[in-house]
Design a protein around this motif. Structure first.
Motif, PDB file in Angstrom:
ATOM      1  N   UNK A   1      27.675  47.282  85.370  1.00 37.76           N
ATOM      2  CA  UNK A   1      28.561  46.260  84.811  1.00 37.76           C
ATOM      3  C   UNK A   1      29.349  45.575  85.942  1.00 37.76           C
ATOM      4  N   UNK A   2      29.309  44.270  85.939  1.00 34.84           N
ATOM      5  CA  UNK A   2      30.011  43.529  86.982  1.00 34.84           C
ATOM      6  C   UNK A   2      31.465  43.312  86.569  1.00 34.84           C
ATOM      7  N   UNK A   3      32.343  43.561  87.491  1.00 38.12           N
ATOM      8  CA  UNK A   3      33.740  43.293  87.181  1.00 38.12           C
ATOM      9  C   UNK A   3      34.169  41.999  87.868  1.00 38.12           C
ATOM     10  N   UNK A   4      35.017  41.284  87.186  1.00 40.37           N
ATOM     11  CA  UNK A   4      35.460  39.984  87.691  1.00 40.37           C
ATOM     12  C   UNK A   4      36.957  39.989  87.955  1.00 40.37           C
ATOM     13  N   UNK A   5      37.334  39.201  88.922  1.00 37.82           N
ATOM     14  CA  UNK A   5      38.765  39.023  89.196  1.00 37.82           C
ATOM     15  C   UNK A   5      39.379  38.279  87.997  1.00 37.82           C
ATOM     16  N   UNK A   6      40.375  38.873  87.358  1.00 37.22           N
ATOM     17  CA  UNK A   6      40.965  38.192  86.204  1.00 37.22           C
ATOM     18  C   UNK A   6      41.770  36.950  86.585  1.00 37.22           C
ATOM     19  N   UNK A   7      42.007  36.810  87.885  1.00 33.54           N
ATOM     20  CA  UNK A   7      42.806  35.663  88.327  1.00 33.54           C
ATOM     21  C   UNK A   7      41.924  34.435  88.509  1.00 33.54           C
ATOM     22  N   UNK A   8      40.762  34.617  89.230  1.00 38.11           N
ATOM     23  CA  UNK A   8      39.935  33.441  89.534  1.00 38.11           C
ATOM     24  C   UNK A   8      38.508  33.540  89.001  1.00 38.11           C
ATOM     25  N   UNK A   9      38.109  34.710  88.503  1.00 43.72           N
ATOM     26  CA  UNK A   9      36.770  34.859  87.943  1.00 43.72           C
ATOM     27  C   UNK A   9      35.725  35.292  88.947  1.00 43.72           C
ATOM     28  N   UNK A  10      36.114  35.437  90.217  1.00 41.75           N
ATOM     29  CA  UNK A  10      35.155  35.860  91.238  1.00 41.75           C
ATOM     30  C   UNK A  10      34.740  37.313  90.992  1.00 41.75           C
ATOM     31  N   UNK A  11      33.489  37.616  91.331  1.00 42.40           N
ATOM     32  CA  UNK A  11      33.049  39.006  91.194  1.00 42.40           C
ATOM     33  C   UNK A  11      33.087  39.717  92.543  1.00 42.40           C
ATOM     34  N   UNK A  12      33.673  39.039  93.504  1.00 40.84           N
ATOM     35  CA  UNK A  12      33.762  39.596  94.850  1.00 40.84           C
ATOM     36  C   UNK A  12      35.060  40.399  94.997  1.00 40.84           C
ATOM     37  N   UNK A  13      35.037  41.610  94.421  1.00 39.82           N
ATOM     38  CA  UNK A  13      36.243  42.430  94.405  1.00 39.82           C
ATOM     39  C   UNK A  13      36.047  43.689  95.237  1.00 39.82           C
ATOM     40  N   UNK A  14      37.122  44.079  95.894  1.00 39.81           N
ATOM     41  CA  UNK A  14      37.105  45.346  96.628  1.00 39.81           C
ATOM     42  C   UNK A  14      38.105  46.283  95.974  1.00 39.81           C
ATOM     43  N   UNK A  15      37.654  47.498  95.688  1.00 37.11           N
ATOM     44  CA  UNK A  15      38.530  48.474  95.033  1.00 37.11           C
ATOM     45  C   UNK A  15      39.039  49.452  96.090  1.00 37.11           C
ATOM     46  N   UNK A  16      40.311  49.722  96.071  1.00 32.98           N
ATOM     47  CA  UNK A  16      40.871  50.689  97.025  1.00 32.98           C
ATOM     48  C   UNK A  16      41.730  51.709  96.287  1.00 32.98           C
ATOM     49  N   UNK A  17      41.805  52.897  96.870  1.00 28.06           N
ATOM     50  CA  UNK A  17      42.637  53.965  96.326  1.00 28.06           C
ATOM     51  C   UNK A  17      43.635  54.356  97.402  1.00 28.06           C
ATOM     52  N   UNK A  18      44.894  54.358  97.054  1.00 23.61           N
ATOM     53  CA  UNK A  18      45.896  54.702  98.070  1.00 23.61           C
ATOM     54  C   UNK A  18      46.978  55.568  97.445  1.00 23.61           C
ATOM     55  N   UNK A  19      47.771  56.184  98.303  1.00 20.49           N
ATOM     56  CA  UNK A  19      48.921  56.953  97.819  1.00 20.49           C
ATOM     57  C   UNK A  19      50.152  56.079  97.953  1.00 20.49           C
ATOM     58  N   UNK A  20      50.802  55.845  96.836  1.00 19.18           N
ATOM     59  CA  UNK A  20      51.974  54.963  96.821  1.00 19.18           C
ATOM     60  C   UNK A  20      53.238  55.789  96.637  1.00 19.18           C
ATOM     61  N   UNK A  21      54.256  55.453  97.368  1.00 23.00           N
ATOM     62  CA  UNK A  21      55.549  56.132  97.210  1.00 23.00           C
ATOM     63  C   UNK A  21      56.363  55.377  96.159  1.00 23.00           C
ATOM     64  N   UNK A  22      56.865  56.114  95.198  1.00 22.79           N
ATOM     65  CA  UNK A  22      57.719  55.511  94.170  1.00 22.79           C
ATOM     66  C   UNK A  22      59.156  55.946  94.443  1.00 22.79           C
ATOM     67  N   UNK A  23      59.958  54.982  94.867  1.00 22.00           N
ATOM     68  CA  UNK A  23      61.356  55.311  95.159  1.00 22.00           C
ATOM     69  C   UNK A  23      62.167  55.254  93.888  1.00 22.00           C
ATOM     70  N   UNK A  24      62.894  56.326  93.625  1.00 25.79           N
ATOM     71  CA  UNK A  24      63.709  56.366  92.414  1.00 25.79           C
ATOM     72  C   UNK A  24      65.179  56.247  92.743  1.00 25.79           C
ATOM     73  N   UNK A  25      66.006  56.611  91.794  1.00 23.04           N
ATOM     74  CA  UNK A  25      67.456  56.567  91.988  1.00 23.04           C
ATOM     75  C   UNK A  25      67.932  57.846  92.671  1.00 23.04           C
ATOM     76  N   UNK A  26      69.185  57.876  93.032  1.00 18.23           N
ATOM     77  CA  UNK A  26      69.824  59.039  93.657  1.00 18.23           C
ATOM     78  C   UNK A  26      69.069  59.511  94.901  1.00 18.23           C
ATOM     79  N   UNK A  27      68.377  58.583  95.557  1.00 16.79           N
ATOM     80  CA  UNK A  27      67.659  58.914  96.784  1.00 16.79           C
ATOM     81  C   UNK A  27      66.389  59.722  96.562  1.00 16.79           C
TER      82      UNK A  27
END
Lengths: 130, 228
Positions: B1-27
């Protein structure tokens, strides 16, 4: 640069409310929403907009989407300033070729005092201040 | 199944997986695995298929538990009895214990309350006084003075003048100093709090260990010693 919005703001807000799956956020916009407005997820942002979170909305401009890969179709981006709490915010969005809304920017306004500046200008025009 | 960019319709998408830091309150902060797409057509980047929301909400739950633990640990460390807090805030008894043990979870409003109490524990005192406006203002000022005192270092040599303003509603004691200035010998005794308080109403709250303001930005300053 058109001095009128390309889209109907009410239509955008209504879509955030009724059809949130039809609205997309660019990654940077969501990161800014999280870091500046404590809105952590896309649903959080859309519910905020749907719940009249954009106070004192003021149209800034409408400009062409420069990174549009299909230059044949002109797509404009509408930019607004708004207030929320004590923060002057900035939102920019457009409707893509498939009719989906895209929130391109959602951050603190760089035009510090933009609303105040406009109010002062208006006051000067009306002769309230010199 | 081809996935498309929902913004422009291009099928030229790169998928990446990263670790994101979520900063909360109280430091506090936590991390989560973030899926992201980069469109090579329109150069847009984001969670185009709304795959991160659950992971973010899970991370927010982790942060929420941290806030609860942090505040309740603070209460325990400062000998603030849970039952007293529950009584003062009109919470059902054992609510805090249940939160601490994970038997039940506080609502978003409950978490917000705990955050406020962690940052401004004197709000408990405000609640204890039935949120009376005047009393609340005094509690607030006293707490502020107390906090400033802990950040203030002053020596006898800095002191130049002291006095008090007394109105029918309030009393304010102050010390005026000139940093690095020469001490006037006659003024030295003003550093003695007994001398300072002797001439004014005994109803004035005098607690030299808890109330003083020092504006560190200016060489000449007024230090507030007590307010009631």
């Amino acid at each position: 640069m058109p001095d009128k919005p390309a889209y109907n703001l009410v239509e955008f807000v209504t879509c955030c409310d009724k059809n949130p799956e039809e609205v997309y956020m660019i990654g940077n916009a969501l990161r800014d929403a999280r870091n500046i407005f404590h809105l952590h997820t896309e649903p959080d942002v859309l519910k905020f907009i749907a719940n009249n979170g954009l106070e004192n909305v003021s149209f800034i401009n409408s400009s062409l989407w420069r990174k549009n890969p299909d230059p044949v179709v002109e797509i404009f981006i509408d930019a607004y300033e708004f207030m929320t709490g004590g923060i002057l915010g900035y939102i920019a969005f457009f409707k893509n070729i498939k009719g989906k809304w895209v929130i391109k920017s959602f951050h603190q306004s760089n035009e510090r005092g933009g609303i105040m500046e406009a109010a002062l200008k208006k006051a000067k025009e009306k002769g309230f201040i010199k | 199944m081809t996935i498309e960019c929902p913004i422009c319709g291009s099928s030229n998408l790169e998928r990446t997986l990263s670790t994101e830091i979520l900063k909360g309150d109280l430091g506090k902060a936590t991390s989560y695995k973030q899926i992201s797409y980069m469109c090579l057509g329109c150069e847009s980047e984001g969670d185009f298929f709304k795959e991160n929301t659950d992971a973010i909400n899970l991370a927010l739950d982790t942060l929420r538990n941290e806030y609860v633990k942090s505040t309740l640990d603070y209460f325990a460390d400062n000998k603030i009895n849970f039952s007293s807090v529950e009584r003062i805030l009109n919470l059902p008894q054992r609510t805090l214990t249940k939160w601490k043990n994970g038997v039940s979870q506080p609502s978003a409003a409950g978490v917000a309350l705990l955050k406020f109490l962690r940052v401004f524990p004197w709000l408990l005192d405000v609640a204890e006084h039935s949120y009376d406006y005047d009393t609340s203002q005094k509690i607030f000022l006293r707490s502020a003075f107390n906090m400033m005192l802990h950040k203030t270092s002053f020596s006898e040599d800095d002191t130049m003048e002291a006095g008090a303003f007394i109105t029918n509603k309030s009393k304010l004691m102050y010390i005026y100093t000139e940093k690095n200035g020469e001490t006037l010998p006659a003024k030295k005794n003003l550093m003695n709090p007994n001398n300072l308080s002797a001439g004014i109403d005994q109803n004035v709250l005098w607690d030299r260990n808890t109330a003083m303001i020092n504006n560190l930005e200016h060489d000449n300053e007024i230090k507030l010693f007590s307010y009631l």
